[in-house]
Write a protein that holds these residues in place. Sequence first.
Motif, PDB file in Angstrom:
ATOM      1  N   TYR A  91       0.796  -1.226   0.000  1.00 15.93           N
ATOM      2  CA  TYR A  91       0.000   0.000   0.000  1.00 15.93           C
ATOM      3  C   TYR A  91       0.828   1.276   0.000  1.00 15.93           C
ATOM      4  O   TYR A  91       0.323   2.333  -0.380  1.00 15.93           O
ATOM      5  CB  TYR A  91      -0.963  -0.006   1.193  1.00 15.93           C
ATOM      6  N   THR A  92       2.088   1.223   0.409  1.00 18.96           N
ATOM      7  CA  THR A  92       2.915   2.424   0.389  1.00 18.96           C
ATOM      8  C   THR A  92       3.629   2.618  -0.949  1.00 18.96           C
ATOM      9  O   THR A  92       4.374   3.575  -1.106  1.00 18.96           O
ATOM     10  CB  THR A  92       3.970   2.376   1.513  1.00 18.96           C
ATOM     11  N   CYS A  93       3.411   1.733  -1.898  1.00 14.93           N
ATOM     12  CA  CYS A  93       4.033   1.848  -3.216  1.00 14.93           C
ATOM     13  C   CYS A  93       3.116   2.633  -4.153  1.00 14.93           C
ATOM     14  O   CYS A  93       2.002   2.191  -4.449  1.00 14.93           O
ATOM     15  CB  CYS A  93       4.307   0.453  -3.788  1.00 14.93           C
ATOM     16  N   PRO A  94       3.552   3.804  -4.636  1.00 16.46           N
ATOM     17  CA  PRO A  94       2.681   4.600  -5.515  1.00 16.46           C
ATOM     18  C   PRO A  94       2.361   3.886  -6.826  1.00 16.46           C
ATOM     19  O   PRO A  94       1.294   4.107  -7.401  1.00 16.46           O
ATOM     20  CB  PRO A  94       3.489   5.880  -5.756  1.00 16.46           C
ATOM     21  N   PHE A  95       3.258   3.018  -7.315  1.00 21.19           N
ATOM     22  CA  PHE A  95       3.000   2.303  -8.561  1.00 21.19           C
ATOM     23  C   PHE A  95       1.941   1.220  -8.361  1.00 21.19           C
ATOM     24  O   PHE A  95       1.149   0.945  -9.253  1.00 21.19           O
ATOM     25  CB  PHE A  95       4.302   1.710  -9.100  1.00 21.19           C
ATOM     26  N   SER A  96       1.920   0.622  -7.175  1.00 14.47           N
ATOM     27  CA  SER A  96       0.853  -0.323  -6.852  1.00 14.47           C
ATOM     28  C   SER A  96      -0.494   0.396  -6.801  1.00 14.47           C
ATOM     29  O   SER A  96      -1.493  -0.088  -7.337  1.00 14.47           O
ATOM     30  CB  SER A  96       1.128  -1.005  -5.504  1.00 14.47           C
ATOM     31  N   GLN A  97      -0.510   1.554  -6.167  1.00 18.18           N
ATOM     32  CA  GLN A  97      -1.746   2.326  -6.079  1.00 18.18           C
ATOM     33  C   GLN A  97      -2.238   2.715  -7.469  1.00 18.18           C
ATOM     34  O   GLN A  97      -3.432   2.581  -7.787  1.00 18.18           O
ATOM     35  CB  GLN A  97      -1.513   3.569  -5.223  1.00 18.18           C
ATOM     36  N   ALA A  98      -1.313   3.181  -8.315  1.00 16.30           N
ATOM     37  CA  ALA A  98      -1.694   3.578  -9.672  1.00 16.30           C
ATOM     38  C   ALA A  98      -2.243   2.399 -10.461  1.00 16.30           C
ATOM     39  O   ALA A  98      -3.203   2.541 -11.240  1.00 16.30           O
ATOM     40  CB  ALA A  98      -0.491   4.181 -10.393  1.00 16.30           C
ATOM     41  N   LEU A  99      -1.658   1.221 -10.267  1.00 17.64           N
ATOM     42  CA  LEU A  99      -2.137   0.037 -10.976  1.00 17.64           C
ATOM     43  C   LEU A  99      -3.569  -0.296 -10.594  1.00 17.64           C
ATOM     44  O   LEU A  99      -4.398  -0.602 -11.460  1.00 17.64           O
ATOM     45  CB  LEU A  99      -1.229  -1.161 -10.675  1.00 17.64           C
ATOM     46  N   PHE A 100      -3.898  -0.212  -9.319  1.00 14.08           N
ATOM     47  CA  PHE A 100      -5.261  -0.539  -8.892  1.00 14.08           C
ATOM     48  C   PHE A 100      -6.268   0.452  -9.459  1.00 14.08           C
ATOM     49  O   PHE A 100      -7.367   0.072  -9.874  1.00 14.08           O
ATOM     50  CB  PHE A 100      -5.349  -0.583  -7.368  1.00 14.08           C
ATOM     51  N   PHE A 101      -5.918   1.733  -9.508  1.00 18.63           N
ATOM     52  CA  PHE A 101      -6.813   2.712 -10.114  1.00 18.63           C
ATOM     53  C   PHE A 101      -6.962   2.436 -11.612  1.00 18.63           C
ATOM     54  O   PHE A 101      -8.040   2.612 -12.192  1.00 18.63           O
ATOM     55  CB  PHE A 101      -6.297   4.130  -9.869  1.00 18.63           C
ATOM     56  N   ARG A 102      -5.882   1.976 -12.257  1.00 18.91           N
ATOM     57  CA  ARG A 102      -5.923   1.638 -13.668  1.00 18.91           C
ATOM     58  C   ARG A 102      -6.820   0.429 -13.900  1.00 18.91           C
ATOM     59  O   ARG A 102      -7.634   0.403 -14.829  1.00 18.91           O
ATOM     60  CB  ARG A 102      -4.499   1.360 -14.162  1.00 18.91           C
ATOM     61  N   LEU A 103      -6.694  -0.562 -13.049  1.00 16.58           N
ATOM     62  CA  LEU A 103      -7.546  -1.751 -13.167  1.00 16.58           C
ATOM     63  C   LEU A 103      -9.005  -1.405 -12.916  1.00 16.58           C
ATOM     64  O   LEU A 103      -9.908  -1.963 -13.543  1.00 16.58           O
ATOM     65  CB  LEU A 103      -7.092  -2.814 -12.166  1.00 16.58           C
ATOM     66  N   ASP A 104      -9.237  -0.474 -11.994  1.00 20.60           N
ATOM     67  CA  ASP A 104     -10.608  -0.094 -11.650  1.00 20.60           C
ATOM     68  C   ASP A 104     -11.308   0.589 -12.815  1.00 20.60           C
ATOM     69  O   ASP A 104     -12.545   0.512 -12.937  1.00 20.60           O
ATOM     70  CB  ASP A 104     -10.582   0.835 -10.432  1.00 20.60           C
ATOM     71  N   SER A 105     -10.542   1.267 -13.662  1.00 20.47           N
ATOM     72  CA  SER A 105     -11.152   1.968 -14.802  1.00 20.47           C
ATOM     73  C   SER A 105     -11.096   1.148 -16.086  1.00 20.47           C
ATOM     74  O   SER A 105     -11.565   1.592 -17.133  1.00 20.47           O
ATOM     75  CB  SER A 105     -10.442   3.310 -15.023  1.00 20.47           C
ATOM     76  N   LEU A 106     -10.522  -0.050 -16.010  1.00 24.07           N
ATOM     77  CA  LEU A 106     -10.356  -0.887 -17.194  1.00 24.07           C
ATOM     78  C   LEU A 106     -11.614  -1.722 -17.415  1.00 24.07           C
ATOM     79  O   LEU A 106     -12.194  -2.254 -16.475  1.00 24.07           O
ATOM     80  CB  LEU A 106      -9.153  -1.813 -17.008  1.00 24.07           C
ATOM     81  N   ALA A 107     -12.035  -1.826 -18.663  1.00 23.40           N
ATOM     82  CA  ALA A 107     -13.196  -2.653 -19.010  1.00 23.40           C
ATOM     83  C   ALA A 107     -12.742  -3.760 -19.947  1.00 23.40           C
ATOM     84  O   ALA A 107     -12.071  -3.518 -20.939  1.00 23.40           O
ATOM     85  CB  ALA A 107     -14.279  -1.806 -19.674  1.00 23.40           C
ATOM     86  N   LEU A 108     -13.132  -4.979 -19.601  1.00 26.95           N
ATOM     87  CA  LEU A 108     -12.858  -6.117 -20.470  1.00 26.95           C
ATOM     88  C   LEU A 108     -14.061  -6.338 -21.366  1.00 26.95           C
ATOM     89  O   LEU A 108     -14.861  -5.430 -21.582  1.00 26.95           O
ATOM     90  CB  LEU A 108     -12.557  -7.349 -19.608  1.00 26.95           C
TER      91      LEU A 108
END
Length: 231
Positions: A91-108
Amino acid sequence: MVSAPTQAPSKDRMNPRRMWKKRLNTAAKLAWVGLLAGGVAYFAAQQRGTPDAPPRFRTLTPDEAARAWEGGQVLGHAEDTEADVVVFSRYTCPFSQALFFRLDSLALGGDRQPTVRIRHLVHPMDSVSYRAALGMVCADLQGRSGEFHDALLRDTSQKHVGDLVSIAARTGIGDLPSFQTCLASEEAVGSVDTDLQDGLELGITGVPALVAGDRLVVGSVSETELREWLR
């Protein structure tokens, strides 16, 4: 005339053996602090990445893939076997945080959002991420992993027990006493420690890391790469 009394020598000055023992104890404490600080710095360096660092791909063996998909918490309501991707993060990794926001906006396909199984590549020395990971385990036991995870990503506290209980209350966890007790339980600690052990045995030393099927990628991945990766 009465002469002024002379100051009695200290015990350390009178006893060279005690003086050297005291100095050795001080040196040992300083050495321990140095080793601890070095360990923290090394672990942080191993997990540090940059947005420009190219992701590293490899195919897992069947045993490795099975290990990657065990444990953790599924974000959402899918069954374990229906998750699209495993994400090792902290949770303290900004790249991990960015990935989760990216996944949240991704549509399959069919505008379906990817279902994520989250695992925690965190060491107890990273106390903020470690406490957050314990909270995730306990929230999952009460069926609120998705809501709790979203709140953690937006929370800026140090994730102390009171902070985690407050987040739990905001995300609809009803049995707060059980949640708080869970944070120090063997089940929660064992789950987070197993995630770290499995991740390291898979050769994952940096986050975020993603597993889709038997394919592993370590590093920052763009939205286009994610879409291809999850096809």
